[in-house]
Structure formats: structure tokens, C-alpha cells
Motif scaffolding. Structure first.
Motif, PDB file in Angstrom:
ATOM      1  N   GLY A 158       0.780  -1.229   0.000  1.00  0.00           N
ATOM      2  CA  GLY A 158       0.000   0.000   0.000  1.00  0.00           C
ATOM      3  C   GLY A 158       0.809   1.276   0.000  1.00  0.00           C
ATOM      4  O   GLY A 158       0.251   2.360  -0.164  1.00  0.00           O
ATOM      5  N   GLY A 159       2.113   1.169   0.190  1.00  0.00           N
ATOM      6  CA  GLY A 159       2.939   2.361   0.161  1.00  0.00           C
ATOM      7  C   GLY A 159       2.996   2.936  -1.249  1.00  0.00           C
ATOM      8  O   GLY A 159       2.897   2.224  -2.236  1.00  0.00           O
ATOM      9  N   ASP A 160       3.165   4.251  -1.306  1.00  0.00           N
ATOM     10  CA  ASP A 160       3.144   4.911  -2.625  1.00  0.00           C
ATOM     11  C   ASP A 160       3.655   6.330  -2.482  1.00  0.00           C
ATOM     12  O   ASP A 160       3.928   6.791  -1.359  1.00  0.00           O
ATOM     13  CB  ASP A 160       1.720   4.912  -3.183  1.00  0.00           C
ATOM     14  CG  ASP A 160       1.671   4.990  -4.700  1.00  0.00           C
ATOM     15  OD1 ASP A 160       0.585   4.748  -5.263  1.00  0.00           O
ATOM     16  OD2 ASP A 160       2.704   5.321  -5.328  1.00  0.00           O
ATOM     17  N   LEU A 161       3.745   7.018  -3.607  1.00  0.00           N
ATOM     18  CA  LEU A 161       4.020   8.452  -3.641  1.00  0.00           C
ATOM     19  C   LEU A 161       2.677   9.168  -3.643  1.00  0.00           C
ATOM     20  O   LEU A 161       1.820   8.880  -4.494  1.00  0.00           O
ATOM     21  CB  LEU A 161       4.828   8.799  -4.886  1.00  0.00           C
ATOM     22  CG  LEU A 161       4.993  10.289  -5.204  1.00  0.00           C
ATOM     23  CD1 LEU A 161       5.780  10.992  -4.097  1.00  0.00           C
ATOM     24  CD2 LEU A 161       5.675  10.471  -6.556  1.00  0.00           C
ATOM     25  N   VAL A 162       2.490  10.094  -2.720  1.00  0.00           N
ATOM     26  CA  VAL A 162       1.218  10.805  -2.608  1.00  0.00           C
ATOM     27  C   VAL A 162       1.502  12.274  -2.317  1.00  0.00           C
ATOM     28  O   VAL A 162       2.520  12.608  -1.704  1.00  0.00           O
ATOM     29  CB  VAL A 162       0.339  10.174  -1.511  1.00  0.00           C
ATOM     30  CG1 VAL A 162       0.999  10.294  -0.146  1.00  0.00           C
ATOM     31  CG2 VAL A 162      -1.059  10.751  -1.500  1.00  0.00           C
ATOM     32  N   GLN A 163       0.609  13.133  -2.759  1.00  0.00           N
ATOM     33  CA  GLN A 163       0.771  14.563  -2.511  1.00  0.00           C
ATOM     34  C   GLN A 163       0.381  14.916  -1.077  1.00  0.00           C
ATOM     35  O   GLN A 163      -0.440  14.212  -0.468  1.00  0.00           O
ATOM     36  CB  GLN A 163      -0.092  15.356  -3.495  1.00  0.00           C
ATOM     37  CG  GLN A 163       0.389  15.275  -4.927  1.00  0.00           C
ATOM     38  CD  GLN A 163      -0.374  16.222  -5.842  1.00  0.00           C
ATOM     39  OE1 GLN A 163      -1.435  16.729  -5.497  1.00  0.00           O
ATOM     40  NE2 GLN A 163       0.170  16.482  -7.017  1.00  0.00           N
ATOM     41  N   PRO A 164       0.928  15.992  -0.552  1.00  0.00           N
ATOM     42  CA  PRO A 164       0.509  16.446   0.785  1.00  0.00           C
ATOM     43  C   PRO A 164      -1.009  16.627   0.843  1.00  0.00           C
ATOM     44  O   PRO A 164      -1.617  17.136  -0.105  1.00  0.00           O
ATOM     45  CB  PRO A 164       1.234  17.785   0.936  1.00  0.00           C
ATOM     46  CG  PRO A 164       2.454  17.633   0.089  1.00  0.00           C
ATOM     47  CD  PRO A 164       2.017  16.821  -1.095  1.00  0.00           C
TER      48      PRO A 164
END
Length: 124
Positions: A8-14
Motif C-alpha cells: 500500500g505504500g506509494d508516492l502521494v501529494q501532501p
């Protein structure tokens, strides 16, 4: 073979959200306290949230209170961490862990089984 596998980890915006999952195999989480921990580069591993197995009492680090929620699905032998309102300082590798006792703590030294970790990056 006892195993914990996070995903479930990923790159996400603030301001965004992620849900981490941790599936246990080779043992049941029913009698084990569970915890989520994180480690950023150059930092020590720190407790994020944990849950006792008998009364489902939950603990949260002050820096995630009101934003993160820990839960477990007994039937799926799975633990979740719902993360909302993510901040750049939440960037880290997130680990789930199981303790061979029913009472949860926020001390990583108290946990016996660990997953391999999943990367969470919060960046615009």
C-alpha cells in the motif's frame, strides 16, 4: 513460516491518503498485539500506532493522532493503517509488527515479528 507482508505504500501529494495493509501468514494475529512503525533515513524507528488483541485498545503517536487509524480484520488475518491528511514529514518506510503477547506497546523492541516494510513518500 511466520511472515508479515506489507503493501500500500506509494508516492502521494501532501493532504492525500493511503491505506497500508499487512497480511500475516504462518500464525494468527488473534493473540498478538500489532503495531505500525516507521523509519525515515537517518532516524530511529518509531512507533506510529498499535492495537492490543484482547480489548482492541489502540495507541497513537501524537504526530498522527486524528489523521491515522489502525484496524484489523480477524477473518483476513490482516492489519490496516489508514493514513489521511498526509504531510511530507510522514515520509518513511512503514513496518508492521506483531508481538507475542496480547498487550500492545509503542516500543519496537517489544515486537517479535516484522514485515519487510513499505515505502511511503509524501511530496508535491
Amino acid at each position: 513460516q511466520v511472515q508479515l507482508v506489507e503493501s500500500g505504500g506509494d508516492l502521494v501529494q501532501p493532504g492525500g491518503s493511503l491505506r497500508l495493509s499487512c497480511v500475516a501468514s504462518g500464525f494468527t494475529l488473534d493473540n498478538n498485539a500489532i503495531g505500525w512503525f516507521r523509519q525515515a533515513p537517518g532516524m530511529v524507528r518509531e512507533g506510529v500506532s498499535s492495537m492490543s488483541s484482547e480489548d482492541y485498545h489502540t495507541y497513537y503517536a501524537d504526530f498522527v493522532k486524528g489523521r491515522f487509524t489502525i484496524s484489523r480484520d480477524k477473518a483476513k488475518n490482516t492489519v490496516y493503517l489508514q493514513m489521511n491528511s498526509l504531510k511530507p514529514e510522514d515520509t518513511a518506510i512503514y513496518y508492521c509488527a506483531a508481538r507475542g503477547r496480547p498487550w500492545a506497546t509503542m516500543n519496537p523492541d517489544d515486537y517479535d515479528y516484522w514485515g519487510q516494510g513499505t515505502q511511503v513518500t509524501v511530496s508535491s
